[in-house]
Write a protein that holds these residues in place. Structure first.
Motif, short mmCIF file in Angstrom:
data_model
loop_
_atom_site.label_atom_id
_atom_site.label_comp_id
_atom_site.label_asym_id
_atom_site.label_seq_id
_atom_site.Cartn_x
_atom_site.Cartn_y
_atom_site.Cartn_z
N HIS A 80 0.42 -0.74 -0.13
CA HIS A 80 0.04 -0.08 -0.16
C HIS A 80 1.44 0.99 -0.11
O HIS A 80 2.47 1.41 0.35
CB HIS A 80 -1.25 0.02 1.00
CG HIS A 80 -1.59 -1.18 1.05
ND1 HIS A 80 -2.94 -0.87 2.14
CD2 HIS A 80 -1.97 -1.27 0.28
CE1 HIS A 80 -4.06 -1.75 1.63
NE2 HIS A 80 -3.51 -2.24 0.32
N ALA A 124 0.62 3.46 -5.36
CA ALA A 124 -0.36 2.38 -5.11
C ALA A 124 -1.90 2.41 -5.59
O ALA A 124 -2.46 3.07 -5.53
CB ALA A 124 0.66 1.22 -4.18
N SER A 125 -2.15 0.96 -6.07
CA SER A 125 -3.85 1.12 -6.05
C SER A 125 -4.76 1.98 -4.41
O SER A 125 -5.44 1.95 -4.07
CB SER A 125 -4.14 -0.65 -6.50
OG SER A 125 -4.50 -1.33 -4.94
N HIS A 126 -3.92 1.37 -3.46
CA HIS A 126 -4.75 1.55 -2.17
C HIS A 126 -3.40 2.61 -1.52
O HIS A 126 -2.58 2.42 -1.30
CB HIS A 126 -4.64 0.27 -1.67
CG HIS A 126 -6.07 -1.04 -1.62
ND1 HIS A 126 -6.26 -1.54 -2.33
CD2 HIS A 126 -6.93 -0.79 -0.62
CE1 HIS A 126 -6.40 -1.88 -2.27
NE2 HIS A 126 -7.40 -1.60 -1.42
N ARG A 136 -8.72 3.71 -2.52
CA ARG A 136 -8.68 2.97 -3.43
C ARG A 136 -8.62 3.45 -5.43
O ARG A 136 -9.97 3.84 -5.08
CB ARG A 136 -9.72 2.30 -3.38
CG ARG A 136 -9.20 0.42 -4.19
CD ARG A 136 -10.62 -0.81 -4.51
NE ARG A 136 -11.25 -0.06 -3.91
CZ ARG A 136 -12.15 -1.36 -4.08
NH1 ARG A 136 -12.56 -2.22 -3.23
NH2 ARG A 136 -13.41 -0.53 -4.24
N ASP A 137 -7.78 3.27 -6.15
CA ASP A 137 -7.84 4.08 -7.57
C ASP A 137 -8.42 5.28 -7.55
O ASP A 137 -8.88 5.81 -8.01
CB ASP A 137 -8.37 3.30 -7.90
CG ASP A 137 -8.79 1.29 -8.42
OD1 ASP A 137 -6.89 1.48 -8.61
OD2 ASP A 137 -8.83 0.94 -8.38
#
Lengths: 257, 257
Positions: B62, B76-78, B106-107
């Motif tokens: 993360h 990062a996605s998170h 998130r995203d």
């Protein structure tokens, strides 16, 4: 007579009366005749009614000056000065910066004072000679902090919107000199001053019940509280409180400039 | 993954790190290069260090964006967005209106958020779909209140002194229309909006970590939060939050006038 213990009991009973209303949905009456918004709540009335009952029962010859129900025997040697919810606007906004003010004057001089915040469980109290904060049975002596110069001071006022144009100009002369000006907080501001976290509180348009209970706390912690002209503060009106005499004098000069 | 339980643990650990410093005497560094007073405390750093350690250990892939220690893997996605003490000026003034902000995107979209006030024991949290306040294990669902018109609205902003001249003029156009304007409170203002006690919060100059954690709380309670031009708020800058779409739209028109 141990007035401190009686004041503690009043605070407990008053807090029990108020808390069911805090953050509940309640309609705020508007007791002002137009203009400034001045909410009154059921909590205000319930708390003051209880405190008045307790005083009348325990000290039938004492006087009472309260925000909600007016004056009773105000010429007595002992007069209680009550503001059940100082900071009603904070209260109806769900903020924890309101408090219950319980003051006792003897022969016109503030003798005992408490600011009770029942949501956080804080009791700031003073006798003019000493002051303390009790939070959930943990006691701490209150002392104002030293502050030699306005340029290192934190200044609080509830809102510049509460000042007249003339008062605002005077207030601004001080605000421009301090390190950190902060708005909000009503009675809470005087208590964090007594605790040594801020240095100055400057307000105007106060009623006696907005300030009488706070004077023994501020002075008991070593602070100074006067009107903007250096006179006594317990009649309300313009009020300045300081943790250190040096910035008090400097601010008085600017307010009077 | 139950992010809520992890966020709760972070809040607990972070609160333990912060509380010894609250109302203690501590020197506030000044990280700003002159001009506006911007205190940083040991508490800030201790809290963020603990939260970053917990995230790196539990979710090594993360990203983290924090006020004190900068960005780590922000693509990062998170991505966790942390402000250990939002309202540092309130903190150093001994006031309870600061909070620890823990957000998770998130995203790019805020997914989870918590405002933790360790002194009062309050945890406001949300997921965008729902929001709640837990105070000493008592849970309450958060819902914003209806407000059809600015003339009956309570408006909060941390301080008009934080606005540029242009922003202040826009802010004033709204302030002049509302029933009750109030100053102070940083993150706490958005939380009392989510709880249905105030109707509008309007601020400017926010960083992403000042607002990301609050978005899932406000939206989860049924509120709206955007920039002053109606765009997304999670990048910071100008922010307006409302409990009711009708006054949100009315205020946006005035801000843009």
């Amino acid at each position: 007579m141990d007035f401190s213990a009686f004041i503690d009991k009043m605070a407990t009973r008053s807090g029990e009366a108020i808390m069911p209303y805090f953050r509940s949905s309640l309609a705020a009456d508007d007791k002002s005749s137009g203009g400034v918004f001045d909410p009154v709540t059921e909590a205000d009335r319930a708390s003051e009614a209880i405190m008045r009952d307790m005083i009348l029962q325990e000290f039938p010859d004492h006087g009472i000056v309260g925000e909600e129900f007016g004056d009773h025997n105000p010429g007595a040697s002992h007069v209680w000065v009550l503001d059940p919810i100082d900071g009603t606007k904070a209260f109806i906004s769900g903020l924890p910066t309101w408090g219950t003010l319980i003051g006792l004057k003897r022969d016109g001089t503030p003798l005992h004072g408490m600011m009770h915040q029942p949501f956080t469980g804080e009791r700031f109290s003073g006798t003019g000679e000493a002051a303390k904060l009790v939070t959930h049975n943990v006691e701490r002596i209150l002392r104002t902090r030293a502050c030699a110069d306005l340029s290192s001071a934190t200044l609080m006022t509830t809102s510049p919107l509460l000042l007249t144009e003339f008062e605002h100009a005077a207030y601004r002369r001080v605000e421009e000199r301090v390190r950190l000006p902060r708005y909000g907080c009503d009675c809470y501001a005087y208590c964090v001053l007594a605790a040594g976290h801020v240095d100055l509180v400057i307000e105007a348009g106060l009623k006696p019940y907005d300030i009488v209970a706070l004077i023994p706390i501020i002075e008991g912690a070593g602070g100074i509280v006067t009107s903007w002209t250096g006179g006594p503060a317990h009649e309300g009106g313009t009020v300045i409180a300081s943790g250190d005499r040096r910035i008090h004098d400097a601010a008085l000069r600017l307010l009077d400039a």
